[in-house]
Motif scaffolding. Structure first.
Motif, PDB file in Angstrom:
ATOM      1  N   GLY A   1      25.823 110.849 142.564  1.00  4.70           N
ATOM      2  CA  GLY A   1      25.840 111.762 141.179  1.00  4.70           C
ATOM      3  C   GLY A   1      27.288 112.744 141.004  1.00  4.70           C
ATOM      4  N   ARG A   2      26.934 113.212 139.974  1.00 11.10           N
ATOM      5  CA  ARG A   2      28.109 114.483 139.867  1.00 11.10           C
ATOM      6  C   ARG A   2      27.365 115.700 139.442  1.00 11.10           C
ATOM      7  N   ARG A   3      27.649 116.734 140.486  1.00  9.15           N
ATOM      8  CA  ARG A   3      27.477 118.208 140.147  1.00  9.15           C
ATOM      9  C   ARG A   3      28.355 119.015 139.712  1.00  9.15           C
ATOM     10  N   ALA A   4      28.047 120.106 139.107  1.00 12.49           N
ATOM     11  CA  ALA A   4      29.059 120.835 138.864  1.00 12.49           C
ATOM     12  C   ALA A   4      29.558 121.890 139.760  1.00 12.49           C
ATOM     13  N   ALA A   5      28.790 121.827 140.952  1.00 15.40           N
ATOM     14  CA  ALA A   5      29.061 122.979 141.774  1.00 15.40           C
ATOM     15  C   ALA A   5      29.961 122.153 143.007  1.00 15.40           C
TER      16      ALA A   5
ATOM     17  N   ALA B   1      33.404 116.306 147.563  1.00 11.27           N
ATOM     18  CA  ALA B   1      32.629 115.496 146.890  1.00 11.27           C
ATOM     19  C   ALA B   1      32.986 113.925 147.270  1.00 11.27           C
ATOM     20  N   THR B   2      34.125 113.481 147.853  1.00 14.65           N
ATOM     21  CA  THR B   2      34.272 112.160 147.991  1.00 14.65           C
ATOM     22  C   THR B   2      34.474 111.991 149.549  1.00 14.65           C
ATOM     23  N   GLY B   3      34.677 113.154 150.388  1.00 15.31           N
ATOM     24  CA  GLY B   3      34.752 113.007 151.635  1.00 15.31           C
ATOM     25  C   GLY B   3      35.897 112.412 152.383  1.00 15.31           C
ATOM     26  N   LYS B   4      37.278 112.410 151.207  1.00 11.93           N
ATOM     27  CA  LYS B   4      38.384 111.779 151.858  1.00 11.93           C
ATOM     28  C   LYS B   4      39.475 112.837 151.877  1.00 11.93           C
ATOM     29  N   GLN B   5      40.340 112.506 152.984  1.00 14.39           N
ATOM     30  CA  GLN B   5      41.394 113.413 153.369  1.00 14.39           C
ATOM     31  C   GLN B   5      42.355 113.702 151.973  1.00 14.39           C
ATOM     32  N   LEU B   6      42.542 114.955 151.538  1.00 13.02           N
ATOM     33  CA  LEU B   6      43.919 114.983 150.713  1.00 13.02           C
ATOM     34  C   LEU B   6      45.078 115.622 151.180  1.00 13.02           C
ATOM     35  N   ALA B   7      46.162 115.804 150.943  1.00 12.56           N
ATOM     36  CA  ALA B   7      47.332 116.318 151.205  1.00 12.56           C
ATOM     37  C   ALA B   7      47.768 116.087 152.722  1.00 12.56           C
ATOM     38  N   ALA B   8      47.905 114.838 152.857  1.00 11.73           N
ATOM     39  CA  ALA B   8      48.043 114.308 154.433  1.00 11.73           C
ATOM     40  C   ALA B   8      49.287 115.193 154.942  1.00 11.73           C
TER      41      ALA B   8
END
Length: 166
Positions: free
Chosen positions: A71-75, A158-165
């Motif tokens: 789902g999508r949550r505003a928080a 939200a995605t559990g993915k790494q950003l900014a390697a």
């Protein structure tokens, strides 16, 4: 005279022991009634919100693969990207938050551990009334960190993915 009975001294002693949770009061009968320690509102454990629960879960399970939040949550809005600072000693990262075009307030928040910084966007719409497009808006937001980023991974809550390697 062994001691003077004063209602004020006795009451003060009983209240002090009750606050410590060590008193059992009795009435005219023989039944004891334990007294629970008083709780103060500022001493109550605070409930974690949806972002804090998710971030805590990511920190506990990282680096195992985590599935996106349903789902999508505003928080807990997904981030479009994060820019890793050139200097690892900086205490600020820039993230691009994807939010609703109708959000009047938006931003990002972080949850830090030794190994990772979990970041999420958030948004707040002006009201539930009226029309709003489903158009995605993106804006860059600076996130202040408690400690320098160093070699820590930046994770999208939200995605559990790494950003900014890095």
């Amino acid at each position: 005279m062994r001691g003077t009975f004063t209602p004020h001294r006795t009451l003060a002693a009983v209240l002090a022991m009750a606050a410590a949770g060590t008193v059992a009061l009795t009435g005219c009968g023989t039944t004891e009634k334990p007294v629970k320690p008083a709780t103060m509102p500022h001493m109550e454990p605070q409930q974690q919100d949806v972002f804090e629960r998710r971030a805590d879960d990511i920190v506990r399970h990282w680096p195992k693969h985590l599935s996106p939040m349903p789902g999508r949550r505003a928080a807990v809005l997904p981030l479009v990207s994060a820019e890793r600072p050139k200097d690892a000693g900086q205490r600020e990262i820039t993230v691009t938050v994807g939010h609703s075009a109708c959000d009047v307030h938006f931003g990002a928040r972080q949850y830090e551990s030794e190994d990772v910084v979990v970041v999420s966007g958030w948004g707040k719409k002006k009201s539930a009334k009226g029309m709003c497009t489903e158009m995605l808006a993106t804006d860059k937001v600076k996130v202040k960190l408690e400690k320098p980023l160093g070699g820590r991974k930046v994770i999208d809550a939200a995605t559990g993915k790494q950003l900014a390697a890095g």
